[in-house]
Motif scaffolding. Structure first.
Motif, mmCIF file in Angstrom:
data_model
loop_
_atom_site.group_PDB
_atom_site.id
_atom_site.type_symbol
_atom_site.label_atom_id
_atom_site.label_comp_id
_atom_site.label_asym_id
_atom_site.label_seq_id
_atom_site.Cartn_x
_atom_site.Cartn_y
_atom_site.Cartn_z
ATOM 1 N N ALA A 171 0.875 -1.173 0.000
ATOM 2 C CA ALA A 171 0.000 0.000 0.000
ATOM 3 C C ALA A 171 0.911 1.221 0.000
ATOM 4 O O ALA A 171 1.643 1.443 0.970
ATOM 5 N N LEU A 172 0.885 1.978 -1.078
ATOM 6 C CA LEU A 172 1.825 3.086 -1.249
ATOM 7 C C LEU A 172 1.108 4.392 -1.556
ATOM 8 O O LEU A 172 -0.020 4.378 -2.081
ATOM 9 N N PRO A 173 1.743 5.516 -1.265
ATOM 10 C CA PRO A 173 1.111 6.810 -1.536
ATOM 11 C C PRO A 173 0.646 6.928 -2.987
ATOM 12 O O PRO A 173 1.408 6.597 -3.908
ATOM 13 N N GLY A 174 -0.591 7.365 -3.168
ATOM 14 C CA GLY A 174 -1.130 7.562 -4.512
ATOM 15 C C GLY A 174 -1.697 6.307 -5.142
ATOM 16 O O GLY A 174 -2.279 6.366 -6.227
ATOM 17 N N GLY A 175 -1.524 5.163 -4.485
ATOM 18 C CA GLY A 175 -2.009 3.898 -5.031
ATOM 19 C C GLY A 175 -3.474 3.652 -4.716
ATOM 20 O O GLY A 175 -4.130 4.449 -4.034
ATOM 21 N N ILE A 176 -3.968 2.541 -5.237
ATOM 22 C CA ILE A 176 -5.343 2.124 -4.946
ATOM 23 C C ILE A 176 -5.310 0.671 -4.477
ATOM 24 O O ILE A 176 -4.824 -0.203 -5.195
ATOM 25 N N VAL A 177 -5.779 0.453 -3.266
ATOM 26 C CA VAL A 177 -5.822 -0.903 -2.714
ATOM 27 C C VAL A 177 -7.254 -1.203 -2.276
ATOM 28 O O VAL A 177 -7.862 -0.428 -1.536
ATOM 29 N N LEU A 178 -7.768 -2.312 -2.747
ATOM 30 C CA LEU A 178 -9.098 -2.749 -2.311
ATOM 31 C C LEU A 178 -8.921 -3.913 -1.350
ATOM 32 O O LEU A 178 -8.173 -4.848 -1.638
ATOM 33 N N GLY A 179 -9.610 -3.851 -0.248
ATOM 34 C CA GLY A 179 -9.500 -4.923 0.716
ATOM 35 C C GLY A 179 -10.859 -5.496 1.052
ATOM 36 O O GLY A 179 -11.868 -4.786 1.029
ATOM 37 N N SER A 180 -10.867 -6.769 1.402
ATOM 38 C CA SER A 180 -12.122 -7.421 1.765
ATOM 39 C C SER A 180 -12.429 -7.191 3.234
ATOM 40 O O SER A 180 -13.088 -7.997 3.866
ATOM 41 N N ASP A 181 -11.923 -6.104 3.771
ATOM 42 C CA ASP A 181 -12.155 -5.777 5.175
ATOM 43 C C ASP A 181 -12.475 -4.292 5.208
ATOM 44 O O ASP A 181 -11.808 -3.496 4.532
ATOM 45 N N SER A 182 -13.495 -3.945 5.977
ATOM 46 C CA SER A 182 -13.963 -2.560 5.943
ATOM 47 C C SER A 182 -12.889 -1.564 6.377
ATOM 48 O O SER A 182 -12.890 -0.422 5.936
ATOM 49 N N HIS A 183 -11.973 -1.998 7.221
ATOM 50 C CA HIS A 183 -10.947 -1.066 7.686
ATOM 51 C C HIS A 183 -9.792 -0.883 6.707
ATOM 52 O O HIS A 183 -8.728 -0.376 7.069
ATOM 53 N N SER A 184 -10.030 -1.266 5.461
ATOM 54 C CA SER A 184 -9.043 -1.018 4.405
ATOM 55 C C SER A 184 -8.845 0.478 4.171
ATOM 56 O O SER A 184 -7.926 0.874 3.448
ATOM 57 N N THR A 185 -9.668 1.296 4.767
ATOM 58 C CA THR A 185 -9.428 2.744 4.744
ATOM 59 C C THR A 185 -8.097 3.085 5.403
ATOM 60 O O THR A 185 -7.560 4.161 5.185
ATOM 61 N N THR A 186 -7.587 2.149 6.209
ATOM 62 C CA THR A 186 -6.330 2.358 6.939
ATOM 63 C C THR A 186 -5.197 2.833 6.028
ATOM 64 O O THR A 186 -4.356 3.652 6.436
ATOM 65 N N TYR A 187 -5.167 2.319 4.776
ATOM 66 C CA TYR A 187 -4.072 2.657 3.859
ATOM 67 C C TYR A 187 -3.999 4.146 3.574
ATOM 68 O O TYR A 187 -2.964 4.655 3.139
ATOM 69 N N GLY A 188 -5.115 4.829 3.814
ATOM 70 C CA GLY A 188 -5.136 6.276 3.650
ATOM 71 C C GLY A 188 -4.150 6.986 4.558
ATOM 72 O O GLY A 188 -3.783 8.134 4.308
ATOM 73 N N GLY A 189 -3.697 6.317 5.598
ATOM 74 C CA GLY A 189 -2.687 6.898 6.486
ATOM 75 C C GLY A 189 -1.400 7.224 5.743
ATOM 76 O O GLY A 189 -0.664 8.137 6.115
ATOM 77 N N LYS A 249 -15.755 6.046 2.402
ATOM 78 C CA LYS A 249 -15.243 5.139 1.385
ATOM 79 C C LYS A 249 -13.734 5.040 1.527
ATOM 80 O O LYS A 249 -13.147 3.980 1.335
ATOM 81 N N CYS A 250 -13.101 6.156 1.864
ATOM 82 C CA CYS A 250 -11.662 6.158 2.131
ATOM 83 C C CYS A 250 -11.367 7.295 3.097
ATOM 84 O O CYS A 250 -12.167 8.216 3.236
ATOM 85 N N GLY A 251 -10.233 7.210 3.770
ATOM 86 C CA GLY A 251 -9.813 8.271 4.682
ATOM 87 C C GLY A 251 -8.381 8.620 4.333
ATOM 88 O O GLY A 251 -7.477 7.851 4.617
ATOM 89 N N LEU A 252 -8.189 9.725 3.651
ATOM 90 C CA LEU A 252 -6.868 10.028 3.103
ATOM 91 C C LEU A 252 -6.177 11.114 3.905
ATOM 92 O O LEU A 252 -6.697 12.223 4.039
ATOM 93 N N VAL A 253 -4.999 10.793 4.436
ATOM 94 C CA VAL A 253 -4.239 11.790 5.175
ATOM 95 C C VAL A 253 -3.250 12.448 4.204
ATOM 96 O O VAL A 253 -2.440 11.765 3.566
ATOM 97 N N VAL A 254 -3.341 13.759 4.077
ATOM 98 C CA VAL A 254 -2.459 14.493 3.170
ATOM 99 C C VAL A 254 -1.002 14.271 3.609
ATOM 100 O O VAL A 254 -0.677 14.445 4.787
ATOM 101 N N PRO A 255 -0.124 13.839 2.693
ATOM 102 C CA PRO A 255 1.242 13.488 3.080
ATOM 103 C C PRO A 255 2.016 14.673 3.658
ATOM 104 O O PRO A 255 1.919 15.788 3.170
ATOM 105 N N SER A 256 2.775 14.393 4.706
ATOM 106 C CA SER A 256 3.680 15.387 5.306
ATOM 107 C C SER A 256 4.538 14.629 6.303
ATOM 108 O O SER A 256 4.376 13.414 6.479
ATOM 109 N N GLY A 257 5.446 15.342 6.948
ATOM 110 C CA GLY A 257 6.249 14.775 8.039
ATOM 111 C C GLY A 257 6.918 13.463 7.689
ATOM 112 O O GLY A 257 7.557 13.319 6.645
#
Lengths: 418, 166
Positions: free
Chosen positions: A109-127, A221-229
């Motif tokens: 799971a990498l910045p700018g990518g798209i990952v679909l998961g069979s688990d609702s917490h796949s929003t995690t990749y937005g971190g 649907k997704c939770g995207l954290v704007v990259p920084s730090g």
């Protein structure tokens, strides 16, 4: 009008500018399947008469009931291993850890990518600013068969966290506060776009994963954290991966991290968020530290800090489950686990543990659990009337020592006066 | 005549099928018998094919587990009328061929146990002499549903509804 972060990612992938409301079909980088839906996933692929189009883009993680709890589960997991071998798909076996943690560690799971998961917490990749979204077996099978999925480009809610967390407060508290403000369906079908400003950029990857993880509890649907730090140090972040300053948001919310106090989500909905003070003193039977929300090394560090020189209260079971084998190794090497074990806690195999009530820590009728997980639905961890309180690792650890819901600070005050 | 099974707001996937009764835990042949086991234990026994589920806001929030709506499908559910849906659950319903109608006003007036008739292609619901109009799902989803399911659609055309050249 500019583009939101979700619009940026989906536009990049669609090869044209797309806006909220449009339907797009996009290539996905990775399809993630967990053990608990693998059987349905295989069945759907069979119905399609298809096999994975890009086997290297399909990963199956055995984490939801790991190790197996009964013969049915053992059979299902045996099939996963055989299927993975037959189709050349990666299988992360028992003990490797929780799907979301594993995919981040393995850099799938990498910045700018798209990952679909069979688990609702796949929003995690937005971190890590990866468009991660949860779907069911049929959608996941279609994505594996085609390498693509259909998506409605989501509207976005902008959540800006400002300032720095004070030492008594965790990213989990910030995440719970976000869910309280947005409510359980406040971001349904939307992207929760998280901006970190005025010091909040210092939030680590782990903390960002916690924020993105909980965004689905507001319906996102997704939770995207704007990259920084730290993200800029850990990843090669493409220059286009930022929302435009004039992007359009459905709603904008601000949360001041420096003013935040410890939070707890009370049964039976995640958005029933209160200050810990309001439930202080509630007797607990079990404390569970782990899951894709808070089972990482920094979480275990916080737990060890609270437990050092103390003991888990008599009659309380404290279960600690590192999110992955890597976390387990690191927490072993740096002595964190020794501190936790010396306090009287017990360990589980890296994986989801009792989070969804299948094994390892199921609750009896009437029992109360403080958990660092992400759901407190009725009956989720066992008996229908058992209660789950969601909290940070610090609050969970302090509650284990006290035997009732409390904070490390209140615990210390009490000890000083005793 | 089909009956209404009415639920309130925020019925979640743990209500619909508790995690411990997932197919891979209890077997493919049994899991649907645990639908609403905690919330309404008489449901799986009493539900008859064609009966309709009516629910409030944010229906199906929680897990992506498709076997939650699949359990309802196995019991013979073909349509849900709700005030609103959680995202993943909505996709799962369509994928399983369960028609999700969003009709807050209709939900208000329907009662548990009502005898109704539903023509779901047309989106017409009848209760005695009363008729209610239900808005069907968006066109591209109906396109898939008309083939039976999105799986059938993909198998036939090698692409998703609304997609250009694959």
């Amino acid at each position: 009008m500019g583009l939101t972060l979700a619009e940026k990612i989906l536009s990049q992938r669609a090869g044209r500018e797309v806006r909220a409301g449009e339907l797009v079909v996009v290539e996905v980088d990775q399809v993630m399947v967990v053990d608990s839906i693998a059987g349905s996933f295989f069945k759907r692929l069979e119905q399609l008469g298809a096999t994975p189009r890009y086997p290297e883009k399909v990963a199956i993680v055995i984490d939801h009931v790991a190790p197996a709890a009964n013969v049915e589960v053992a059979k299902a997991q045996k099939e996963i291993r055989e299927w993975g071998k037959r189709h050349g798909c990666r299988v992360f076996d028992v003990g490797r850890g929780i799907c979301h943690q594993v995919l981040v560690e393995e850099r799938l799971a990498l910045p700018g990518g798209i990952v679909l998961g069979s688990d609702s917490h796949s929003t995690t990749y937005g971190g890590v600013a990866c468009f991660g979204s949860g779907m069911g077996a049929t959608d996941i099978a279609l994505a594996a068969a085609s390498g693509r999925t259909w998506l409605r480009v989501p509207e976005s809610v902008k959540v800006t966290f400002r300032g720095r967390l004070n030492p008594a407060v965790s990213a989990k508290d910030a995440a719970l506060e976000m869910v309280r403000v947005l409510t359980a369906d406040g971001a349904t079908y939307m992207s929760v776009e998280i901006h970190l400003e005025d010091g909040a950029e210092s939030l680590t990857r782990s903390q960002r994963l916690t924020l993105a993880n909980l965004s689905v509890e507001a319906g996102a649907k997704c939770g995207l954290v704007v990259p920084s730090g730290e993200i800029l140090e850990l990843y090669d972040v493409p220059g286009w991966l930022y929302p435009d300053p004039d992007a359009a948001y459905v709603r904008e919310v601000e949360i001041d991290l420096s003013a935040l106090t410890p939070r707890v989500s009370v049964p039976f909905y995640v958005d029933n968020v209160q200050t810990v003070d309001s439930v202080m003193g509630k007797k607990v039977d079990q404390v569970f530290v782990g899951t894709c929300t808070n089972g990482r090394l920094d979480d275990l560090h916080e737990v060890a800090e609270v437990l050092r020189g103390r003991r888990v209260a008599p009659g309380v079971r404290m279960l600690v489950i590192p999110a992955s084998s890597q976390v387990l190794e690191e927490a072993t090497a740096d002595g964190t686990l020794l501190t936790i074990l010396q306090a009287g806690a017990t360990l589980g195999t890296p994986g989801c543990g009792p989070c969804m009530g299948r094994h390892q820590g199921v609750l009896a009728p009437g029992e109360v659990c403080v958990s660092t997980s992400n759901r407190n639905f009725k009956g989720r961890m066992g008996a229908a009337d058992a209660e789950i309180y969601l909290a940070s690792p610090r609050v969970a650890a302090a509650s284990a020592v006290a035997g009732f819901i409390t904070t490390p600070e209140a615990l210390e005050r009490e000890e000083t006066h005793a | 005549m089909p009956r209404v099974w009415k639920f309130g707001d925020s019925i979640n996937t743990d209500d619909i099928l508790p995690g411990k009764y997932a197919p891979f835990m209890v077997g493919e042949d049994r899991f649907h018998t645990y639908a609403f086991a905690h919330l309404r234990p008489e449901f799986a026994q009493g539900f008859r094919p064609g009966d309709i589920l009516v629910a409030g806001r944010n229906t199906g929030l929680g897990s992506s587990r498709e076997y939650a709506p699949e359990a309802l499908r196995k019991l013979g559910l073909r349509a849900i009328i709700a005030k609103s849906y959680a995202r993943i659950f909505y996709r799962n319903l369509v994928n399983l061929g369960i028609m999700p109608f969003e009709a807050p006003e209709v939900v208000e007036v329907l009662n548990d146990g009502d005898e109704v008739e539903l023509e779901f292609e047309q989106g017409v619901l009848r209760r005695g002499s009363e008729t209610f109009r239900l808005t069907p799902p968006p066109a591209f989803l109906l396109e898939a549903l008309q083939e039976g399911s999105i799986l059938e659609y993909y198998r036939k055309y090698g692409k998703f509804p609304g997609e250009g050249t694959p």
